[in-house]
Design a protein around this motif. Structure first.
Motif, PDB file in Angstrom:
ATOM      1  N   ALA A  65       0.676  -1.344   0.100  1.00  0.00           N
ATOM      2  CA  ALA A  65       0.006   0.073  -0.097  1.00  0.00           C
ATOM      3  C   ALA A  65       0.954   1.421  -0.065  1.00  0.00           C
ATOM      4  N   ALA A  66       2.027   1.230   0.607  1.00  0.00           N
ATOM      5  CA  ALA A  66       3.060   2.261   0.512  1.00  0.00           C
ATOM      6  C   ALA A  66       4.297   1.766   0.306  1.00  0.00           C
ATOM      7  N   ALA A  67       4.979   2.587  -0.598  1.00  0.00           N
ATOM      8  CA  ALA A  67       6.359   2.137  -0.778  1.00  0.00           C
ATOM      9  C   ALA A  67       7.076   2.020   0.466  1.00  0.00           C
ATOM     10  N   PRO A  68       8.157   1.117   0.531  1.00  0.00           N
ATOM     11  CA  PRO A  68       8.980   0.766   1.537  1.00  0.00           C
ATOM     12  C   PRO A  68       9.991   1.949   1.798  1.00  0.00           C
ATOM     13  N   VAL A  69      10.391   2.022   3.169  1.00  0.00           N
ATOM     14  CA  VAL A  69      11.147   2.906   3.764  1.00  0.00           C
ATOM     15  C   VAL A  69      12.368   2.184   4.287  1.00  0.00           C
ATOM     16  N   ILE A  70      13.525   2.602   4.139  1.00  0.00           N
ATOM     17  CA  ILE A  70      14.698   1.870   4.731  1.00  0.00           C
ATOM     18  C   ILE A  70      15.329   2.793   5.762  1.00  0.00           C
ATOM     19  N   SER A  71      15.643   2.261   7.100  1.00  0.00           N
ATOM     20  CA  SER A  71      16.192   3.371   7.779  1.00  0.00           C
ATOM     21  C   SER A  71      17.629   2.774   8.617  1.00  0.00           C
ATOM     22  N   ARG A  72      18.405   3.097   8.745  1.00  0.00           N
ATOM     23  CA  ARG A  72      19.717   2.436   9.380  1.00  0.00           C
ATOM     24  C   ARG A  72      19.599   2.655  10.895  1.00  0.00           C
ATOM     25  N   GLY A  74      22.388   1.357  14.561  1.00  0.00           N
ATOM     26  CA  GLY A  74      23.373   0.491  15.033  1.00  0.00           C
ATOM     27  C   GLY A  74      24.458   0.600  13.830  1.00  0.00           C
ATOM     28  N   ARG A  75      25.417  -0.308  13.983  1.00  0.00           N
ATOM     29  CA  ARG A  75      26.084  -0.341  12.809  1.00  0.00           C
ATOM     30  C   ARG A  75      25.947  -1.382  12.087  1.00  0.00           C
ATOM     31  N   ARG A  76      25.606  -0.956  10.772  1.00  0.00           N
ATOM     32  CA  ARG A  76      25.138  -1.727   9.685  1.00  0.00           C
ATOM     33  C   ARG A  76      23.870  -2.511   9.664  1.00  0.00           C
ATOM     34  N   LYS A  77      22.876  -2.006  10.589  1.00  0.00           N
ATOM     35  CA  LYS A  77      21.825  -2.796  10.816  1.00  0.00           C
ATOM     36  C   LYS A  77      20.904  -1.704  10.038  1.00  0.00           C
ATOM     37  N   THR A  78      19.701  -2.502   9.281  1.00  0.00           N
ATOM     38  CA  THR A  78      18.788  -1.905   8.631  1.00  0.00           C
ATOM     39  C   THR A  78      17.536  -2.383   8.910  1.00  0.00           C
ATOM     40  N   ARG A  79      16.381  -1.288   8.877  1.00  0.00           N
ATOM     41  CA  ARG A  79      15.041  -1.795   8.919  1.00  0.00           C
ATOM     42  C   ARG A  79      14.373  -1.416   7.759  1.00  0.00           C
ATOM     43  N   LEU A  80      13.549  -2.183   7.314  1.00  0.00           N
ATOM     44  CA  LEU A  80      12.741  -1.938   6.056  1.00  0.00           C
ATOM     45  C   LEU A  80      11.077  -1.738   6.556  1.00  0.00           C
ATOM     46  N   ASN A  81      10.689  -0.744   6.352  1.00  0.00           N
ATOM     47  CA  ASN A  81       9.165  -0.759   6.594  1.00  0.00           C
ATOM     48  C   ASN A  81       8.285  -0.382   5.434  1.00  0.00           C
ATOM     49  N   PHE A  82       7.122  -1.009   5.637  1.00  0.00           N
ATOM     50  CA  PHE A  82       6.359  -0.923   4.351  1.00  0.00           C
ATOM     51  C   PHE A  82       4.819  -1.290   4.825  1.00  0.00           C
ATOM     52  N   ARG A  83       3.815  -0.926   4.266  1.00  0.00           N
ATOM     53  CA  ARG A  83       2.353  -1.084   4.473  1.00  0.00           C
ATOM     54  C   ARG A  83       1.939  -2.179   3.779  1.00  0.00           C
ATOM     55  N   LEU A  84       1.084  -2.626   4.265  1.00  0.00           N
ATOM     56  CA  LEU A  84       0.279  -3.931   3.579  1.00  0.00           C
ATOM     57  C   LEU A  84      -1.138  -3.846   3.654  1.00  0.00           C
ATOM     58  N   LEU A  85      -1.649  -3.657   2.553  1.00  0.00           N
ATOM     59  CA  LEU A  85      -3.242  -3.467   2.621  1.00  0.00           C
ATOM     60  C   LEU A  85      -3.963  -4.977   2.542  1.00  0.00           C
ATOM     61  N   LEU A  86      -4.446  -5.379   3.618  1.00  0.00           N
ATOM     62  CA  LEU A  86      -4.854  -6.924   3.653  1.00  0.00           C
ATOM     63  C   LEU A  86      -6.149  -6.932   2.998  1.00  0.00           C
ATOM     64  N   ASP A  87      -7.266  -6.010   3.458  1.00  0.00           N
ATOM     65  CA  ASP A  87      -8.433  -6.081   2.523  1.00  0.00           C
ATOM     66  C   ASP A  87      -8.943  -4.575   2.526  1.00  0.00           C
ATOM     67  N   GLU A  88     -10.036  -4.092   2.224  1.00  0.00           N
ATOM     68  CA  GLU A  88     -10.427  -2.726   2.194  1.00  0.00           C
ATOM     69  C   GLU A  88     -10.268  -1.968   3.418  1.00  0.00           C
ATOM     70  N   ASP A 104      13.212  -4.205  -3.797  1.00  0.00           N
ATOM     71  CA  ASP A 104      12.956  -4.349  -5.333  1.00  0.00           C
ATOM     72  C   ASP A 104      11.764  -5.091  -5.244  1.00  0.00           C
ATOM     73  N   LYS A 105      11.577  -5.859  -4.512  1.00  0.00           N
ATOM     74  CA  LYS A 105      10.036  -6.729  -4.673  1.00  0.00           C
ATOM     75  C   LYS A 105       8.868  -6.095  -4.295  1.00  0.00           C
ATOM     76  N   LEU A 106       9.052  -4.886  -3.621  1.00  0.00           N
ATOM     77  CA  LEU A 106       7.927  -4.283  -2.962  1.00  0.00           C
ATOM     78  C   LEU A 106       7.353  -2.881  -3.538  1.00  0.00           C
ATOM     79  N   GLU A 107       7.023  -3.198  -4.957  1.00  0.00           N
ATOM     80  CA  GLU A 107       6.328  -1.834  -5.567  1.00  0.00           C
ATOM     81  C   GLU A 107       4.948  -1.815  -5.293  1.00  0.00           C
ATOM     82  N   VAL A 108       4.525  -0.397  -5.102  1.00  0.00           N
ATOM     83  CA  VAL A 108       3.098  -0.238  -4.657  1.00  0.00           C
ATOM     84  C   VAL A 108       2.286  -0.934  -5.464  1.00  0.00           C
ATOM     85  N   GLY A 109       1.167  -1.652  -5.082  1.00  0.00           N
ATOM     86  CA  GLY A 109       0.168  -2.362  -5.829  1.00  0.00           C
ATOM     87  C   GLY A 109       0.669  -3.780  -6.290  1.00  0.00           C
TER      88      GLY A 109
END
Ligand code: ADP
Ligand code: MG
Length: 679
Positions: A65-72, A74-88, A104-109
């Protein structure tokens, strides 16, 4: 033709390096790989989040539902967040740690399914894996034990390709009649459903068959070994029955029915030209020693020698003294050989053992030293056999012309272990105590209640009884044990002397000192014996009726039962007082179990459940093989059934020629690695 015995290097994608790596998981041939089973499954079937409460690992389907955002962080650690629309209506946040490439796998839609840990309260998902939605993905994902050298994904891929290529040559090993009787799956289906189950039910059915097969193959091998052991070698000891009866009549008591029964079982074995490998099991105080004496005398009347090996010098010496008394009026020459035997005495003794001048040799593991050669050893008895390592027991068996072996143990062996670790032995059980024994009353007190207990001890002493005081056990250090023992010894001296005398026994004392102390205690020259666990095994002073055990929670149940067995050996009622401030639930449970039963069998079953087989059979080697799918304790029912089935299979000498058994016989003859323990 392909066969399951093919090396894994035959598989596509397995070169020498990978083959080597697979070896680290004990996977060498295709059969090893196909029976390398998942230890759990991930449920990849998409779930409806409204049905979930709590936290659970699930697969959820939806649309990005929304494009992923990557934040860093600690040292070399990343967190990837996105939103998933389960139903309406429902959108949940999804987080992946340290997998930034997923972006790369997480395009909106995009439609996809995410496997991960869902937190129902927060309505969020910690992602673990992305499953493309086009992939029907459902079913169960197999998770294998992997290591650094072979990764999860590699195993999954190899299993798949091995199954595809070898499926046609997977044949049933369990003979058809047994397979039907026990309602088992065909082997091909079992292997398929273990790796690629359609759902929980299929996985469970496959696992039951897999366990049965594993136990069954193990037990079949064991039964074959047992048959061979019986028929290959063995001397027929033709003993002199009238002489034996004279000896039994000379004993100061009548044998119990149970003792008579096991004497018969043993003598029957001695007489046959088969190699006896018998375990004599009897609770502490059940009178195993005299049974051994009768058996050894039988061997001696047949013209051979007998040997008795005990785990400690104290015990060996006690046995030698007792046996010398029992045999005082019989043509038996008893000799004692331990590590403490002086060189001069040893020098005269060894030739006498070699030329047959002594016919009953009692000792410690000194008996199995290479320099000790026997004239004609007919029977070897091992006392408290679980205190010896497998190699030591084996060494005694290999002395002379393969003597018959009688191994004695006071630790009742739970069924699981009887079937696995001792499966190749015959078992005799003394299930009865000599008449007139009173049950030992066991109580548990906290360390701040010791004073009131000492009054109880004094009352016992004033009636003419004696007492043991067992001092704390510090596993790491004999020196600390000794210090503790000495401190408690001083305290008891203050409390009890001069009315009663107090003695001390610990592991650091020289053997003559130890023996002198034991002899003096036996002779009632002192009334209280403060001791470390040196007194654990076999020591027999019937006039001792009280035992105090400090830090009782540091001991296992089997060991406490052994210790407690030092009292309750005479006609007077006895008491055992456990002093303990247990630090955890398990220790509390051990204390309450001890106070609630005197039955060694119940205790060792409990010990097996609480602490595992190693603690019951001795640290050195439990002898229980590592099964891959079956758990011999938890799956005892399947194990027993498999044992029964295996016995039926190999019962007739021509079993391997029967049609129903051909595949099994072929499999057993080609599988090199055997997990039968030769004990
Ligand atoms: P364990 O089985 O623990 O090794 P022991 O052989 O030391 O037991 O026997 C315990 C005690 O019971 C000994 O004092 C022994 O003399 C005595 N005993 C053995 N058999 C009998 C019997 N049938 N009747 C009475 N006392 C017996
Ligand atoms: Mg004994």
């Amino acid at each position: 033709m392909v066969s399951l015995n093919d090396s894994v290097s035959e598989l596509a994608g397995v070169g020498p390096k990978r083959a080597q790596a697979l070896k680290s998981l004990d996977i060498e041939n295709v059969n090893d790989l196909l029976t390398y089973f998942p230890f759990r499954y991930e449920d990849l079937q998409a779930k409806d989040p409204t049905e979930l409460t709590d936290q659970a690992k699930v697969t959820l389907k939806g649309t990005v539902a929304a494009a992923p955002v990557i934040s860093r962080f600690g040292r070399r650690k990343t967190r990837l967040n996105f939103r998933l629309l389960l139903d309406e209506h429902t959108i949940i946040p999804v987080t992946f740690f340290n997998q930034p490439w997923l972006k790369d796998k997480l395009e909106v839609g995009n439609e996809l399914a995410v496997y991960g840990r869902f937190d129902a309260k927060r309505q969020s998902l910690a992602g673990m894996k992305i499953i493309a939605s086009t992939d029907d993905g459902g079913g169960m994902g197999s998770i294998y034990p992997a290591n650094k050298e072979v990764r999860q994904a590699t195993i999954q891929k190899l299993v798949e390709s091995a199954y595809d290529a070898y499926e046609p040559v997977i044949v049933d090993l369990i003979p058809e009649p047994l397979r039907e009787q026990y309602r088992l799956l065909h082997r091909r289906q079992m292997i398929h459903d273990m790796h690629f189950p359609a759902g929980d039910a299929a996985a469970q059915a496959a696992r039951r068959t897999a366990k049965f097969e594993e136990f069954y193959l193990f037990e079949t091998r064991l039964q074959i070994v047992k048959q061979q052991d019986h028929t290959l070698h063995g001397q027929a000891l033709t003993y002199d029955l009238p002489k034996l009866k004279d000896f039994i009549a000379s004993l100061p008591y009548e044998l119990t029915d149970a003792q008579k029964r096991v004497v018969n079982e043993i003598c029957y074995d001695l007489k046959r030209p088969v190699h006896m490998n018998r375990l004599l099991q009897g609770d502490v105080g059940s009178g195993k020693t005299v049974v051994a004496a009768v058996a050894m005398y039988a061997a001696i009347t047949a013209g051979t020698q007998a040997a008795l090996m005990a785990p400690t010098e104290i015990l060996a010496e006690q046995h030698a003294n007792n046996l010398a008394k029992l045999f005082a009026d019989f043509p038996v020459n008893v000799a004692l050989l331990t590590g403490a035997t002086k060189p001069a005495a040893r020098k005269t003794l060894l030739p006498q053992i070699a030329n047959g001048a002594v016919n009953l040799i009692v000792g410690t593991h000194a008996l199995i030293q290479p320099e000790v050669a026997y004239h004609d050893l007919g029977l070897a008895v091992i006392d408290e056999q679980h205190r010896f390592g497998v190699n030591q027991r084996q060494a005694l068996r290999e002395k002379g012309q393969q003597p018959d072996v009688l191994a004695m143990t006071a630790t009742p062996i739970p069924r699981t272990l009887a079937i696995t670790a001792y499966g190749e032995m015959d078992v005799s059980v003394i299930n009865e105590l000599p008449a007139g024994r009173q049950p030992i009353k066991t109580s548990w007190i906290r360390s701040n209640q010791v004073d009131s207990t000492l009054r109880q001890v004094k009352a016992e002493l004033s009636s003419g009884s004696q007492a043991y005081v067992v001092t704390p056990l510090i596993e790491e250090s004999e020196a600390v044990d000794m210090k503790n023992a000495e401190a408690i010894y001083e305290r008891f001296k203050e409390q009890f002397e001069p009315t009663y005398k107090v003695g001390l026994l610990h592991g650091r004392m020289k053997n003559d000192e130890k023996n002198a102390v034991m002899d003096a205690f036996k002779a009632n020259e002192f009334q209280v014996l403060v001791a470390t666990t040196v007194i654990e095994v076999g020591v027999d002073v019937p006039n001792a009726t009280v035992m105090l055990i400090y830090d009782a929670d540091h001991f296992g149940l089997a060991q406490l039962h052994q210790l407690r067995g030092r009292v309750g050996r005479g006609k007077k009622a006895s008491a055992c007082i456990l002093i303990a401030d247990p630090k955890n639930e398990l220790a509390v449970e051990r204390m309450t179990t001890m106070t609630s039963t005197n039955d060694g069998f119940v205790l060792s079953q409990k010990d097996l459940e609480l602490r595992g087989p190693g603690d019951i059979l001795g640290k050195k080697q439990s002898g229980v093989p590592d099964f891959k799918v079956g758990d011999p304790v938890a799956d005892l029912n399947i194990l027993s059934a498999a044992q029964q089935a295996a016995k039926e299979t190999v019962a007739s000498p021509d079993w391997a020629d029967k049609d129903a058994n051909l595949a099994l016989a072929a499999f057993l003859s080609t599988t090199a690695h055997q997990n039968t323990t030769m004990d």
